[in-house]
Design a protein around this motif. Structure first.
Motif, mmCIF file in Angstrom:
data_model
loop_
_atom_site.group_PDB
_atom_site.id
_atom_site.type_symbol
_atom_site.label_atom_id
_atom_site.label_comp_id
_atom_site.label_asym_id
_atom_site.label_seq_id
_atom_site.Cartn_x
_atom_site.Cartn_y
_atom_site.Cartn_z
ATOM 1 N N THR A 10 0.809 -1.228 0.000
ATOM 2 C CA THR A 10 0.000 0.000 0.000
ATOM 3 C C THR A 10 0.839 1.274 0.000
ATOM 4 O O THR A 10 0.280 2.367 -0.064
ATOM 5 C CB THR A 10 -0.917 0.025 1.236
ATOM 6 N N ILE A 13 7.826 1.318 -1.912
ATOM 7 C CA ILE A 13 8.393 0.379 -2.895
ATOM 8 C C ILE A 13 7.379 -0.726 -3.229
ATOM 9 O O ILE A 13 7.240 -1.131 -4.388
ATOM 10 C CB ILE A 13 9.725 -0.197 -2.346
ATOM 11 N N ARG A 33 -1.451 -4.172 6.538
ATOM 12 C CA ARG A 33 -2.362 -4.228 7.695
ATOM 13 C C ARG A 33 -3.629 -3.403 7.485
ATOM 14 O O ARG A 33 -4.695 -3.785 7.943
ATOM 15 C CB ARG A 33 -1.630 -3.735 8.953
ATOM 16 N N ASP A 34 -3.523 -2.276 6.805
ATOM 17 C CA ASP A 34 -4.624 -1.306 6.730
ATOM 18 C C ASP A 34 -5.595 -1.700 5.592
ATOM 19 O O ASP A 34 -5.280 -1.526 4.406
ATOM 20 C CB ASP A 34 -4.002 0.076 6.488
ATOM 21 N N ASP A 58 -1.228 -8.699 9.558
ATOM 22 C CA ASP A 58 -0.012 -8.202 10.211
ATOM 23 C C ASP A 58 1.014 -9.327 10.141
ATOM 24 O O ASP A 58 0.875 -10.350 10.814
ATOM 25 C CB ASP A 58 -0.316 -7.827 11.671
ATOM 26 N N LEU A 59 2.038 -9.132 9.337
ATOM 27 C CA LEU A 59 3.022 -10.204 9.100
ATOM 28 C C LEU A 59 3.962 -10.409 10.284
ATOM 29 O O LEU A 59 4.703 -11.395 10.321
ATOM 30 C CB LEU A 59 3.828 -9.906 7.835
ATOM 31 N N ASN A 82 8.294 -7.623 0.563
ATOM 32 C CA ASN A 82 8.729 -6.224 0.626
ATOM 33 C C ASN A 82 8.497 -5.583 1.989
ATOM 34 O O ASN A 82 9.280 -4.748 2.423
ATOM 35 C CB ASN A 82 7.983 -5.447 -0.458
ATOM 36 N N SER A 133 15.723 -6.219 0.464
ATOM 37 C CA SER A 133 16.740 -6.083 1.505
ATOM 38 C C SER A 133 17.160 -4.616 1.551
ATOM 39 O O SER A 133 16.309 -3.723 1.400
ATOM 40 C CB SER A 133 17.899 -7.033 1.192
ATOM 41 N N TYR A 147 18.450 -3.646 12.470
ATOM 42 C CA TYR A 147 17.981 -3.454 11.084
ATOM 43 C C TYR A 147 19.052 -3.924 10.097
ATOM 44 O O TYR A 147 18.764 -4.706 9.188
ATOM 45 C CB TYR A 147 17.618 -1.984 10.830
ATOM 46 N N LYS A 151 18.841 -7.157 7.411
ATOM 47 C CA LYS A 151 18.977 -7.065 5.954
ATOM 48 C C LYS A 151 20.176 -7.883 5.459
ATOM 49 O O LYS A 151 20.140 -8.399 4.335
ATOM 50 C CB LYS A 151 19.071 -5.600 5.530
ATOM 51 N N THR A 180 15.394 5.709 -0.236
ATOM 52 C CA THR A 180 14.346 5.821 -1.253
ATOM 53 C C THR A 180 13.197 6.601 -0.645
ATOM 54 O O THR A 180 12.820 6.350 0.513
ATOM 55 C CB THR A 180 13.865 4.409 -1.670
ATOM 56 N N THR A 182 9.938 7.259 0.524
ATOM 57 C CA THR A 182 8.726 6.486 0.862
ATOM 58 C C THR A 182 8.295 6.941 2.267
ATOM 59 O O THR A 182 8.833 7.905 2.800
ATOM 60 C CB THR A 182 9.025 4.964 0.913
ATOM 61 N N GLU A 183 7.405 6.168 2.883
ATOM 62 C CA GLU A 183 6.971 6.490 4.252
ATOM 63 C C GLU A 183 7.900 5.896 5.317
ATOM 64 O O GLU A 183 7.699 6.088 6.510
ATOM 65 C CB GLU A 183 5.554 5.937 4.478
ATOM 66 N N PHE A 184 8.899 5.121 4.858
ATOM 67 C CA PHE A 184 9.757 4.325 5.739
ATOM 68 C C PHE A 184 10.407 5.160 6.853
ATOM 69 O O PHE A 184 10.398 4.769 8.020
ATOM 70 C CB PHE A 184 10.828 3.681 4.849
ATOM 71 N N HIS A 185 10.990 6.313 6.483
ATOM 72 C CA HIS A 185 11.781 7.073 7.455
ATOM 73 C C HIS A 185 10.884 7.762 8.475
ATOM 74 O O HIS A 185 11.214 7.826 9.665
ATOM 75 C CB HIS A 185 12.693 8.065 6.726
ATOM 76 N N ARG A 187 7.965 6.624 9.430
ATOM 77 C CA ARG A 187 7.464 5.562 10.329
ATOM 78 C C ARG A 187 8.497 5.232 11.407
ATOM 79 O O ARG A 187 8.142 4.891 12.529
ATOM 80 C CB ARG A 187 7.186 4.277 9.547
HETATM 81 N N1 LIG Z 1 12.764 3.565 1.881
HETATM 82 C C1 LIG Z 1 14.056 3.271 1.991
HETATM 83 O O1 LIG Z 1 14.921 4.184 2.080
HETATM 84 C C2 LIG Z 1 14.517 1.842 2.000
HETATM 85 C C3 LIG Z 1 15.885 1.585 1.799
HETATM 86 C C4 LIG Z 1 16.325 0.274 1.790
HETATM 87 C C5 LIG Z 1 15.442 -0.761 1.976
HETATM 88 N N2 LIG Z 1 14.118 -0.481 2.175
HETATM 89 C C6 LIG Z 1 13.212 -1.635 2.385
HETATM 90 O O2 LIG Z 1 12.151 -1.549 1.460
HETATM 91 C C7 LIG Z 1 10.999 -2.224 1.999
HETATM 92 C C8 LIG Z 1 9.767 -1.362 1.799
HETATM 93 O O3 LIG Z 1 9.977 -0.152 2.470
HETATM 94 P P1 LIG Z 1 9.279 1.214 2.052
HETATM 95 O O4 LIG Z 1 10.336 2.227 2.125
HETATM 96 O O5 LIG Z 1 8.481 1.071 0.821
HETATM 97 O O6 LIG Z 1 8.307 1.379 3.342
HETATM 98 P P2 LIG Z 1 6.918 2.135 3.575
HETATM 99 O O7 LIG Z 1 6.702 3.222 2.584
HETATM 100 O O8 LIG Z 1 6.939 2.462 5.033
HETATM 101 O O9 LIG Z 1 5.810 0.983 3.301
HETATM 102 C C9 LIG Z 1 5.730 -0.115 4.160
HETATM 103 C C10 LIG Z 1 4.618 -1.047 3.691
HETATM 104 O O10 LIG Z 1 4.665 -2.230 4.508
HETATM 105 C C11 LIG Z 1 3.391 -2.407 5.168
HETATM 106 N N3 LIG Z 1 3.660 -2.974 6.489
HETATM 107 C C12 LIG Z 1 4.325 -2.397 7.516
HETATM 108 N N4 LIG Z 1 4.326 -3.204 8.596
HETATM 109 C C13 LIG Z 1 3.640 -4.330 8.230
HETATM 110 C C14 LIG Z 1 3.278 -5.525 8.915
HETATM 111 N N5 LIG Z 1 3.613 -5.729 10.212
HETATM 112 N N6 LIG Z 1 2.571 -6.468 8.243
HETATM 113 C C15 LIG Z 1 2.202 -6.266 6.956
HETATM 114 N N7 LIG Z 1 2.532 -5.155 6.257
HETATM 115 C C16 LIG Z 1 3.224 -4.189 6.898
HETATM 116 C C17 LIG Z 1 2.776 -1.011 5.197
HETATM 117 O O11 LIG Z 1 1.338 -1.020 5.257
HETATM 118 P P3 LIG Z 1 0.538 -1.086 6.677
HETATM 119 O O12 LIG Z 1 1.151 -0.050 7.564
HETATM 120 O O13 LIG Z 1 -0.908 -0.860 6.313
HETATM 121 O O14 LIG Z 1 0.745 -2.486 7.191
HETATM 122 C C18 LIG Z 1 3.227 -0.470 3.838
HETATM 123 O O15 LIG Z 1 2.394 -0.984 2.814
HETATM 124 C C19 LIG Z 1 11.325 -2.545 3.464
HETATM 125 O O16 LIG Z 1 11.685 -3.921 3.577
HETATM 126 C C20 LIG Z 1 12.539 -1.663 3.752
HETATM 127 O O17 LIG Z 1 13.393 -2.209 4.746
HETATM 128 C C21 LIG Z 1 13.628 0.788 2.191
#
Ligand SMILES: NC(=O)c1ccc[n+]([C@@H]2O[C@H](COP(=O)([O-])OP(=O)(O)OC[C@H]3O[C@@H](n4cnc5c(N)ncnc54)[C@H](OP(=O)(O)O)[C@@H]3O)[C@@H](O)[C@H]2O)c1
Length: 258
Positions: A10, A13, A33-34, A58-59, A82, A133, A147, A151, A180, A182-185, A187
């Motif tokens: 959702t 990436i 989850r959402d 929720d994984l 992912n 990863s 973390y 990875k 990248t 996204t919402e990762f940072h 969160r």
């Molecule tokens: N962004 C970066 O800079 C970066 C760099 C290197 C690697 N990565 C890796 O890329 C992957 C994706 O990251 P992203 O940056 O795209 O993150 P993101 O924008 O925060 O998206 C995370 C996604 O995972 C879902 N999620 C989170 N917790 C979950 C759970 N417990 N069970 C099921 N789904 C869950 C979220 O939806 P819900 O909250 O609705 O569950 C959302 O769809 C991750 O493995 C991350 O480690 C990211």
């Protein structure tokens, strides 16, 4: 039609994997989850003319992970592991529960879904698994130890499976992005203001590179010339020098909010 499951579909990436796989004509199973966000993503993705199932789970939770494992065991042609989350800071300050939660999502769910999806792929003699990863897995972590370690596990696990299953028709790829957008940072509560623009990747480019590398039968995908150079350097530089570089970087790395 072939079916692709994307976890964390959702946002960021994962949402981009879902879009590009739909554009390639794959039916989709979306996991996150959402539920409301999943339904909204599914509605948009159906405009590509593909079937889209939503699987709210929720994984990091045993019961949620088991339901997704069951669906993997029914057979998917492509699995994108992912969903993942970032570390919340220095090891002595974060709770053991938070660290274990990270491992349940970043490591245990990847192991369990791969373990469930692989037997039907091996039986068919075809299938693809992409495990998302990070470049953070190539060297000791400057901030979030668990973390980086999670990875490192994902990359090694994926490359090992690639070695073991490539000649049985199953492709396994470790995708290792750098920063990248996204919402990762947000969160993880990370302050990213100190990260220079040249270090940022865009999710569409990350996923395009990954799918190209998967098509080419590679085991490892590192998007972006800047990160390819960093990864090449980590492989040339001895571990003692790597540790000195990481210690030097720690002073300049972005901190955490709050
Ligand atoms: N962004 C970066 O800079 C970066 C760099 C290197 C690697 N990565 C890796 O890329 C992957 C994706 O990251 P992203 O940056 O795209 O993150 P993101 O924008 O925060 O998206 C995370 C996604 O995972 C879902 N999620 C989170 N917790 C979950 C759970 N417990 N069970 C099921 N789904 C869950 C979220 O939806 P819900 O909250 O609705 O569950 C959302 O769809 C991750 O493995 C991350 O480690 C990211």
């Amino acid at each position: 039609m072939t079916t692709a499951m994307v976890t964390g579909a959702t946002a960021g990436i994962g949402a981009e994997f879902a879009r590009q796989l739909a554009a390639r004509g794959h039916d989709l199973v979306l996991v996150a989850r959402d539920t409301a966000r999943l339904e909204s993503a599914a509605t948009q993705l159906r405009t590509y003319g593909v079937q889209v199932e939503v699987l709210p789970a929720d994984l990091a939770d045993d019961e949620g992970c088991a339901r997704v494992e069951w669906r993997c065991g029914e057979g998917v042609d492509v699995l994108v592991n992912n969903a993942g989350l970032g570390g919340k800071g220095a090891f002595h300050k974060v709770s053991r529960e938070d660290e274990e939660h990270l491992l349940r999502l970043n490591v245990r769910a990847v192991l369990r879904l791969t373990h469930a999806a692989l037997p039907p792929m091996v039986a068919r003699g075809s299938g693809s698994i992409v495990n998302v990863s990070s470049v953070a897995g190539f060297a000791p972590g400057a901030r979030a130890a668990t973390y980086s370690a999670s990875k490192a596990w994902v990359t090694n696990f994926s490359e090992s499976l690639h070695l073991q299953y490539a000649d049985r028709g199953v492709r396994v790829l470790a995708l290792c992005p750098g920063f990248t957008r996204t919402e990762f940072h947000s969160r993880a509560g990370m302050d990213t203001s100190g990260i220079p623009d040249r270090m940022w990747l865009q999710a569409p480019d990350v996923v395009r590179t990954a799918l190209g590398d998967l098509d080419a039968g590679k085991s490892l995908s590192v998007p972006g010339a800047q990160y390819k150079a960093i990864v090449a350097a980590t492989r040339l530089v001895p571990p003692s020098v790597q540790r000195r570089i990481v210690r030097g970087l720690m002073g300049r790395m972005p901190g955490r909010r709050g």
